[in-house]
Design a protein around this motif. Structure first.
Motif, short mmCIF file in Angstrom:
data_model
loop_
_atom_site.label_atom_id
_atom_site.label_comp_id
_atom_site.label_asym_id
_atom_site.label_seq_id
_atom_site.Cartn_x
_atom_site.Cartn_y
_atom_site.Cartn_z
N GLN A 156 0.80 -1.22 0.00
CA GLN A 156 0.00 0.00 0.00
C GLN A 156 0.84 1.27 0.00
OE1 GLN A 156 -3.17 -0.20 2.88
NE2 GLN A 156 -4.02 -2.03 1.93
N GLN A 157 2.08 1.19 0.42
CA GLN A 157 2.94 2.38 0.38
C GLN A 157 3.28 2.79 -1.06
OE1 GLN A 157 6.69 1.64 2.30
NE2 GLN A 157 6.84 -0.41 1.43
N TYR A 158 3.07 1.89 -2.00
CA TYR A 158 3.39 2.15 -3.41
C TYR A 158 2.14 2.41 -4.27
CZ TYR A 158 7.60 -0.18 -1.77
OH TYR A 158 8.71 -0.55 -1.05
N LEU A 159 0.99 2.57 -3.64
CA LEU A 159 -0.27 2.69 -4.36
C LEU A 159 -0.26 3.70 -5.50
CD1 LEU A 159 -2.91 2.66 -1.50
CD2 LEU A 159 -2.53 0.91 -3.23
N PHE A 160 0.35 4.83 -5.27
CA PHE A 160 0.26 5.92 -6.25
C PHE A 160 1.55 6.10 -7.04
CE2 PHE A 160 -2.77 6.89 -2.81
CZ PHE A 160 -3.93 6.73 -3.54
N GLU A 161 2.43 5.11 -7.00
CA GLU A 161 3.65 5.14 -7.80
C GLU A 161 3.31 4.70 -9.23
OE1 GLU A 161 6.84 6.04 -7.01
OE2 GLU A 161 6.00 6.72 -5.10
N PRO A 162 3.58 5.56 -10.22
CA PRO A 162 3.30 5.16 -11.60
C PRO A 162 4.06 3.89 -11.98
CG PRO A 162 3.80 7.50 -11.47
CD PRO A 162 4.11 6.91 -10.13
N PHE A 163 3.41 3.03 -12.70
CA PHE A 163 3.93 1.78 -13.24
C PHE A 163 4.18 0.70 -12.18
CE2 PHE A 163 5.34 5.14 -16.16
CZ PHE A 163 4.60 4.77 -17.26
N TYR A 164 3.86 0.98 -10.90
CA TYR A 164 4.02 -0.07 -9.89
C TYR A 164 2.87 -1.06 -10.03
CZ TYR A 164 4.42 -2.71 -5.65
OH TYR A 164 4.53 -3.75 -4.77
N ARG A 165 3.21 -2.33 -10.05
CA ARG A 165 2.22 -3.39 -10.09
C ARG A 165 2.56 -4.36 -8.99
NH1 ARG A 165 0.87 -5.85 -14.95
NH2 ARG A 165 -1.02 -6.23 -13.80
N GLY A 166 1.58 -4.79 -8.26
CA GLY A 166 1.81 -5.73 -7.17
C GLY A 166 2.47 -7.00 -7.64
N GLU A 167 3.22 -7.62 -6.77
CA GLU A 167 3.94 -8.84 -7.12
C GLU A 167 3.02 -9.93 -7.64
OE1 GLU A 167 7.25 -9.29 -7.34
OE2 GLU A 167 7.34 -7.15 -6.94
N ASP A 168 1.86 -10.10 -7.02
CA ASP A 168 0.93 -11.16 -7.44
C ASP A 168 0.19 -10.82 -8.73
OD1 ASP A 168 1.64 -12.63 -5.25
OD2 ASP A 168 -0.07 -11.99 -4.04
N LYS A 169 0.23 -9.57 -9.15
CA LYS A 169 -0.57 -9.15 -10.30
C LYS A 169 0.22 -9.08 -11.61
CE LYS A 169 -3.41 -6.42 -7.25
NZ LYS A 169 -2.62 -6.53 -6.04
N LYS A 170 1.52 -9.04 -11.53
CA LYS A 170 2.35 -8.80 -12.72
C LYS A 170 2.05 -9.76 -13.87
CE LYS A 170 6.18 -6.50 -10.52
NZ LYS A 170 7.58 -6.53 -10.18
N LEU A 171 1.86 -11.01 -13.55
CA LEU A 171 1.65 -12.00 -14.62
C LEU A 171 0.20 -12.45 -14.73
CD1 LEU A 171 4.85 -14.15 -13.99
CD2 LEU A 171 4.51 -12.35 -15.69
N LYS A 172 -0.65 -12.07 -13.78
CA LYS A 172 -2.03 -12.55 -13.77
C LYS A 172 -3.05 -11.54 -14.31
CE LYS A 172 -1.20 -15.44 -9.75
NZ LYS A 172 -1.50 -15.66 -8.35
N ILE A 173 -2.79 -10.26 -14.08
CA ILE A 173 -3.75 -9.22 -14.44
C ILE A 173 -3.07 -8.22 -15.37
CG2 ILE A 173 -5.24 -7.37 -13.57
CD1 ILE A 173 -5.40 -8.93 -10.94
N ARG A 174 -3.72 -7.93 -16.50
CA ARG A 174 -3.16 -6.99 -17.46
C ARG A 174 -3.29 -5.56 -16.93
NH1 ARG A 174 -4.76 -8.51 -23.47
NH2 ARG A 174 -3.68 -6.55 -23.65
N GLY A 175 -2.38 -4.72 -17.34
CA GLY A 175 -2.43 -3.31 -16.97
C GLY A 175 -1.03 -2.72 -16.96
#
Length: 77
Positions: free
Chosen positions: A17-36
């Motif tokens: 949550q400390q990285y919520l508003f960092e551009p281009f940050y994607r959660g570790e679990d989401k990088k390969l599972k969710i597009r964006g």
């Protein structure tokens, strides 16, 4: 006077949550599972700030993270 709008998104783990508003940050679990690109929350915060408001995390539980968008109500002409 301001307006508040609640926005519900998928769960964002507390340690990310400390990285919520960092551009281009994607959660570790989401990088390969969710597009964006990791731009949705940063753009939403910039939009709220441009309207003299803000986007703030409200709460998080095991299923979802909720945000509140606060914007100033426009003066009527």
């Amino acid at each position: 006077m301001s307006r508040k709008i609640n926005l519900i998104v998928i769960l964002i783990p507390v340690h990310e949550q400390q990285y919520l508003f960092e551009p281009f940050y994607r959660g570790e679990d989401k990088k390969l599972k969710i597009r964006g690109l990791g731009l949705g929350l940063p753009f939403s915060k910039m939009f709220a700030k441009a309207q003299k408001g803000d986007l703030v995390p409200k709460e998080s539980n095991e299923q979802v993270t909720t945000f509140t968008i606060i914007v100033e109500k426009a003066n009527q002409i």
